[in-house]
Design an enzyme around this catalytic site. Structure first.
Site, PDB file in Angstrom:
ATOM      1  N   GLY A  23       9.397  23.786  -0.406  1.00  0.00           N
ATOM      2  CA  GLY A  23       9.127  25.029  -1.124  1.00  0.00           C
ATOM      3  C   GLY A  23       9.214  24.825  -2.633  1.00  0.00           C
TER       4      GLY A  23
ATOM      5  N   GLU B 267      -2.279  -3.170  -8.193  1.00  0.00           N
ATOM      6  CA  GLU B 267      -2.393  -4.235  -7.171  1.00  0.00           C
ATOM      7  C   GLU B 267      -3.627  -4.032  -6.300  1.00  0.00           C
ATOM      8  OE1 GLU B 267      -0.365  -6.799  -6.753  1.00  0.00           O
ATOM      9  OE2 GLU B 267       1.523  -6.269  -7.733  1.00  0.00           O
TER      10      GLU B 267
END
Ligand code: TGC
Ligand code: FAD
Length: 415
Positions: free
Chosen positions: A370, A394
């Protein structure tokens, strides 16, 4: 009279309020091993994993959020990483490496990134992108000079492949190395170099006058080297990310990695680091899942724990399912790497899957939390932002798609 409509609106705190109810604690982390993978790990692997887990929970977790908020790397952890054997764990002990299996190396990276991708980045760069090329392509003198120092964190290293104009296609790099007698003169600009501002040595990839890619060890205190920090990021805020500017930097021939020639040199290093990332992001996903699980049992709405609602359960089950699949992938990848049968394309598939999986888990965990899920009360938004870098560096998600696509079709989408 000040113009009220144009007056700046304060976004910083201007008061205090009681703290919202805390529904999560890193100390209550339960781990996630739905398919009993612990049963196939050796006693040694489990014990190293548990030591790193304990170290990270005790020493890194309580500090990380504040460092990330301040956009500061927790340098106090660097010597502790060395003590814990996290720098070069799968390299031979002869030069200060840990001598561990790749499976153990993976488990270590999982635990480190459970705290923060930036911490795992530091370890990956040191072990896989700096120590590995020196060990694999370096001279005896280079190994003796740098490997024990890097493993013990007396020296810090960085890796310069990417440039401002060149990311996914490093074969187009513009950094040049010109031979001048017994020296090489390096000029160019590397961007996005993790650790560079605090590094003692940079592994720099450059093209010689014939266009062949070669690797050089460049001490960062040499004339002509500068390493400004890139400090405007919303991601990996507890890591150091920099540029490396090389302005006619002279290094002796003795600083060239003699056995690295061509793009295969840097790409072979990336295989090592990508392997660690596959495990690392699984750790980040485990952390996000665990925060969501704890919150789901502790937070009540409509008179019952939100974990009683089927829609919340579905989110948690999706997380368990996807993390479990990634764990199985990692385990198999690790056993293949230890057997020497792992192919780079198999690392690409796992990097691609696991980064996307971790991001999805982080996003879903954030929903379960929430409103408070966007704050630093929980680790999830930090992980989510970090993972936006990890899915890009990468090799981007798309690059790994095309690597595997080329493997399964025989058709090269890059040309
Ligand atoms: P290609 O023709 O496929 O290959 C050129 C040569 O390289 C060899 N090779 C590999 N060798 C080892 N491992 C691999 N994974 C390899 N992939 C290719 C290949 O056999 C060939 O060798 P030879 O002897 O025949 O010449 O090359 P290509 O130009 O088609 O490029 C392929 C492509 C696009 C997949 C590659 O360039 C690539 O991977 N691009 C992505 C670049 C990237 O990943 N950059 C990462 C920078 S470092 C970083 O991000 C660190 S983050 C640090 C942190 O954790 O904080
Ligand atoms: P580009 O290559 O310009 O890509 C932009 C977009 O185009 C991406 O979505 C990409 O997938 C897409 N794209 C490109 N080519 C294709 C194609 N053929 N087909 C489909 N889509 C395509 N680099 C280092 O050398 N050392 C480091 O230590 C390092 N650390 C990093 C740390 C951080 C925090 C970050 C964010 C990056 C780091 N990098 C490092 C750089 C990283 O490896 C690059 O950002 C990455 O390889 C992508 O390159 P790029 O950013 O130039 O994007």
């Amino acid at each position: 009279m000040p113009d009220a409509a144009n007056a700046p609106v304060r976004t910083s705190s201007n008061g205090t309020a009681p703290a919202p109810p805390q529904t999560w604690s890193p100390d209550a982390f339960e781990g996630l091993d739905y398919y009993d993978l612990d049963d196939v790990l050796s006693d040694e692997a489990r014990s190293v994993r548990d030591e790193v887990r304990d170290f990270i929970t005790r020493e890194a977790m309580p500090e990380i959020e504040a460092y990330a908020q301040r956009s500061e790397f927790p340098t106090f952890l660097i010597p502790k990483f060395a003590e814990m054997g996290l720098l070069g764990p799968n390299l031979p002990e002869e030069f200060g490496g840990g001598g561990h299996s790749n499976l153990v190396y993976g488990l270590m990276m999982q635990e480190v990134e459970r705290c923060d991708s930036g911490l795992r980045s530091f370890c990956s760069v040191t072990g896989s992108l700096v120590m590995y090329p020196i060990w694999r392509y370096g001279t005896q003198a280079q190994k003796e000079r740098w490997l024990p120092a890097l493993a013990s964190a007396e020296a810090i290293g960085c890796f310069g492949l990417t440039e401002p104009h060149v990311g996914s296609n490093p074969s187009e790099m513009r950094t040049r190395a010109r031979r001048d007698g017994d020296e090489w003169v390096l000029s160019g600009h590397k961007r996005w170099s993790t650790n560079a501002t605090i590094a003692d040595v940079a592994v720099i990839w450059a093209k010689d006058e014939e266009g062949t890619i070669r690797g050089f060890l460049v001490e960062t205190d040499r004339d002509g080297v500068s390493t400004p920090t890139i400090d405007d990021t919303w991601s990996l805020r507890a890591a150091v990310t920099s540029e490396v500017v090389l302005d006619d930097v002279r290094v002796p021939e003795a600083n060239r990695l003699p056995d690295a020639e061509g793009l295969g040199g840097p790409l072979s290093c990336l295989n090592q680091a990508r392997y660690g990332i596959c495990w690392g992001v699984t750790g980040a996903a485990m952390a996000c899942y665990d925060a969501a699980r704890q919150h789901a049992v502790n937070r009540e709405q409509f008179g019952r724990p939100i974990g009683k609602f089927q829609l919340v359960q579905e989110r948690l089950v999706e997380m368990v399912q996807e993390i479990t699949k990634a764990q199985l992938l990692n385990w198999r990848l690790g056993t293949m790497k230890d057997d020497g049968t792992m192919r780079p394309q198999q690392v690409s598939l796992a990097k691609r899957n696991n980064c996307e999986m971790a991001l999805e888990v982080a996003r879903s965990a954030r929903q379960v939390l929430g409103g408070n899920g966007v704050t630093s009360m929980y680790p999830v938004m930090r992980h989510m932002n970090n993972l936006e870098s990890v899915i890009t560096y990468e090799g981007t998600h798309e690059v790994h798609t095309l690597v595997v696509g080329r493997d399964v079709t025989g058709e090269n989408a890059f040309t």
